[in-house]
Design an enzyme around this catalytic site. Structure first.
Site, PDB file in Angstrom:
ATOM      1  N   GLY A  36      57.786 -33.909  77.830  1.00  0.00           N
ATOM      2  CA  GLY A  36      56.963 -34.121  76.636  1.00  0.00           C
ATOM      3  C   GLY A  36      57.663 -33.639  75.381  1.00  0.00           C
ATOM      4  O   GLY A  36      57.024 -33.223  74.414  1.00  0.00           O
ATOM      5  N   THR A  46      72.974 -35.996  84.357  1.00  0.00           N
ATOM      6  CA  THR A  46      73.457 -36.963  83.378  1.00  0.00           C
ATOM      7  C   THR A  46      74.877 -36.549  82.984  1.00  0.00           C
ATOM      8  O   THR A  46      75.405 -35.586  83.520  1.00  0.00           O
ATOM      9  CB  THR A  46      72.490 -37.063  82.179  1.00  0.00           C
ATOM     10  N   LYS A  96      47.557 -36.608  75.171  1.00  0.00           N
ATOM     11  CA  LYS A  96      48.661 -37.405  74.613  1.00  0.00           C
ATOM     12  C   LYS A  96      48.816 -37.303  73.099  1.00  0.00           C
ATOM     13  O   LYS A  96      49.922 -37.374  72.581  1.00  0.00           O
ATOM     14  CB  LYS A  96      48.436 -38.882  74.966  1.00  0.00           C
ATOM     15  N   ALA A 140      67.516 -41.849  77.538  1.00  0.00           N
ATOM     16  CA  ALA A 140      66.376 -40.969  77.269  1.00  0.00           C
ATOM     17  C   ALA A 140      65.181 -41.854  76.960  1.00  0.00           C
ATOM     18  O   ALA A 140      65.343 -42.979  76.511  1.00  0.00           O
ATOM     19  CB  ALA A 140      66.689 -40.095  76.071  1.00  0.00           C
ATOM     20  N   ASP A 180      61.374 -35.470  80.992  1.00  0.00           N
ATOM     21  CA  ASP A 180      59.986 -35.969  80.984  1.00  0.00           C
ATOM     22  C   ASP A 180      58.972 -34.850  80.778  1.00  0.00           C
ATOM     23  O   ASP A 180      57.852 -34.917  81.266  1.00  0.00           O
ATOM     24  CB  ASP A 180      59.656 -36.717  82.302  1.00  0.00           C
ATOM     25  N   HIS A 205      61.429 -41.328  74.966  1.00  0.00           N
ATOM     26  CA  HIS A 205      60.412 -40.482  74.336  1.00  0.00           C
ATOM     27  C   HIS A 205      59.287 -41.368  73.836  1.00  0.00           C
ATOM     28  O   HIS A 205      59.531 -42.355  73.161  1.00  0.00           O
ATOM     29  CB  HIS A 205      60.997 -39.712  73.138  1.00  0.00           C
ATOM     30  N   LYS A 216      58.573 -44.316  89.683  1.00  0.00           N
ATOM     31  CA  LYS A 216      57.606 -43.245  89.919  1.00  0.00           C
ATOM     32  C   LYS A 216      58.363 -41.928  89.963  1.00  0.00           C
ATOM     33  O   LYS A 216      59.436 -41.840  90.548  1.00  0.00           O
ATOM     34  CB  LYS A 216      56.925 -43.443  91.278  1.00  0.00           C
ATOM     35  N   THR A 274      63.002 -46.258  83.076  1.00  0.00           N
ATOM     36  CA  THR A 274      63.267 -46.985  84.323  1.00  0.00           C
ATOM     37  C   THR A 274      62.021 -47.573  84.979  1.00  0.00           C
ATOM     38  O   THR A 274      62.126 -48.438  85.833  1.00  0.00           O
ATOM     39  CB  THR A 274      63.903 -46.024  85.354  1.00  0.00           C
TER      40      THR A 274
END
EC number: 6.3.4.4
Length: 449
Positions: free
Chosen positions: A37, A263, A440, A61, A35, A63, A328, A325
């Site tokens: 970016g 993983t 973003k 994953a 996570d 993205h 948080k 998922t």
């Protein structure tokens, strides 16, 4: 093609020259717990790439890429599929859930993704994730919870069980699906029965599944190639820009991550060679993507975690919720021990530092610079999770810049204290920062060199 010897006779003491020919592959990898970016960095590089590849993981994953104000979510497809001039490759190291792949493509098609099937190449050596792998993933989590009172926090996408099938040599690959379907059906039934023997509550609609798989086989047949030969040809043919997009991240790596909360694949640089069938010699720049603070999904040790207002502020300002998922994410200060460790393994050419703007409101920013164990500094990142739980983090405090950086587009635009933060990270880890992200959109990645 002539096969004349290209090196002198070893008997005369001659040496074989290093074969430095071929296109170099640029790699983008996560340097924390995912996570970070990566999608945004890949998107930036993908605009100029001819080939964009995934080498490991599956649709665990997530993205997100923003183009012209439209958000695209990718899980299995390389996020470079947005580039209509490039070819996207799903390598042999990826595990593929076919309904997931097609559903994802169709969802993005509705948002304006065109002709993706003409630009996608799937390695015939990639293993297939079946629906029962996903069901087993969920059942194993329930078992772990019952036995240990804790689970791994998997995405329940069947990734672990599929890699288990692969390692125990019972898995089925894309090439098996496209060959003799009768033989495939027999092996599929055997695999389903093995899982049913282990998990008596598992229900598998064998005939229904096979019917669907036969349809998927015809849908994907035009996209399937021998991945090794395709990559060899791409590397040794005319000049091309080849990009590899890593999924997950260093601390989720099956070997180097915070085991067992990891993983099931190698998300460090070695996974690029094994997941695509390319020589280490052809690896060029390796970019590590780092968030300006740290996040983690699920359980497991997290030395710089902030279970206080700081953590909450990072979570809300950073919208830290998992793409796959919806969970948080746990949040904490930037941890340079982790970055140094990820760099030891990956040998980064440079970092991309993302989400710097999330720190805009902080009065003071802390950075974890080293770990102490029983009062002594340790130069390594502990393998054992119980040990990692016990480390004491040594922090350096930096003053916050208390101003909005989201409109900055050049290094000079950043407040001096924000520049100091960036330089501090570079100097402590010994890896230059090539990009700084403050938002973003594509435009909000400031390129430094």
């Amino acid at each position: 093609m002539s096969h004349k010897s290209c090196y002198t006779n070893p008997g005369t003491g001659g040496k074989r020259p290093r074969n430095d020919k071929g296109n170099k592959v640029t790699v983008v990898l996560g340097a924390q717990w995912g996570d970070e970016g990566k999608g945004k960095v890949v998107d930036l590089l993908a605009t100029e790439s001819d080939i964009i590849c995934r080498c490991q993981g599956g649709n665990n994953a997530g993205h997100t890429v923003v183009v012209d104000g439209m958000e695209y979510d990718f899980h299995l497809l390389p996020s470079g599929i947005i580039n209509s001039k490039a070819v996207s490759v799903i390598g042999n190291g990826v595990v593929i859930h076919l309904p997931g792949l097609l559903e994802e493509a169709e969802k993005n098609e509705k948002k304006g993704l065109k002709d993706w099937e003409k630009r996608l190449i799937i390695s015939d050596r990639a293993h297939i994730v079946f629906d029962f792998h996903q069901a087993v993933d969920g059942l194993q989590e329930v078992q772990r919870q019952a036995q240990d009172g804790k689970n791994i926090g998997t995405t329940k996408k069947g990734i672990g069980p599929t890699y288990s099938s692969k390692a125990s040599r019972t898995g089925l690959r894309i090439c098996d699906l496209l060959d003799d379907f009768k033989e495939f059906s027999t092996r599929f039934k055997n695999l389903a029965q093995q899982y049913q023997a282990m998990f008596p509550t598992l229900v598998v609609d064998v005939e229904g599944q096979l019917k669907k798989l036969k349809e998927y086989a015809e849908r994907i047949r035009p996209m399937v190639r021998d991945g090794v030969y395709f990559m060899y040809d791409a590397i040794n043919g005319p000049p091309k820009k080849i990009l590899v997009e890593g999924a997950n991240a260093a601390l989720l790596d099956i070997d180097f991550g915070t085991y067992p909360f990891v993983t099931s694949s190698n998300c460090t640089v070695g996974g690029v060679c094994t997941g695509l069938g390319i020589p280490p010699l052809n690896i060029g720049d390796v970019y590590g993507v780092v968030k300006a603070y740290t996040t983690r999904v699920g359980i497991g040790a997290f030395p710089t975690e902030q279970l206080n207002e700081v953590g909450e502020l990072l979570q809300t300002r950073g919208h830290e919720v998992g793409v796959t998922t919806g969970r948080k994410r746990r949040c904490g200060w930037l941890d340079l021990v982790i970055l140094r460790y990820a760099n030891m393994i990956n040998g980064f050419t440079a970092f991309a530092l993302t989400k710097l703007d999330i720190l805009d409101v902080m009065d003071e920013i802390k950075v974890g610079v080293s770990y102490k164990l029983k009062g002594k500094k340790i130069p390594y990142f502990p393998a054992n999770m119980d040990v990692l739980q016990k480390v004491e983090v040594e922090y350096e405090k930096l003053p916050g810049w208390k101003s909005d950086t989201s409109a900055c587009r050049k290094w000079e635009d950043l407040p001096v204290k924000a520049q100091n933060y960036v330089r501090f990270v570079e100097n402590h880890v010994g890896v230059p920062i090539k990009w700084v992200g403050v938002g973003k959109a594509r435009e909000s990645m400031i390129q430094m060199f």
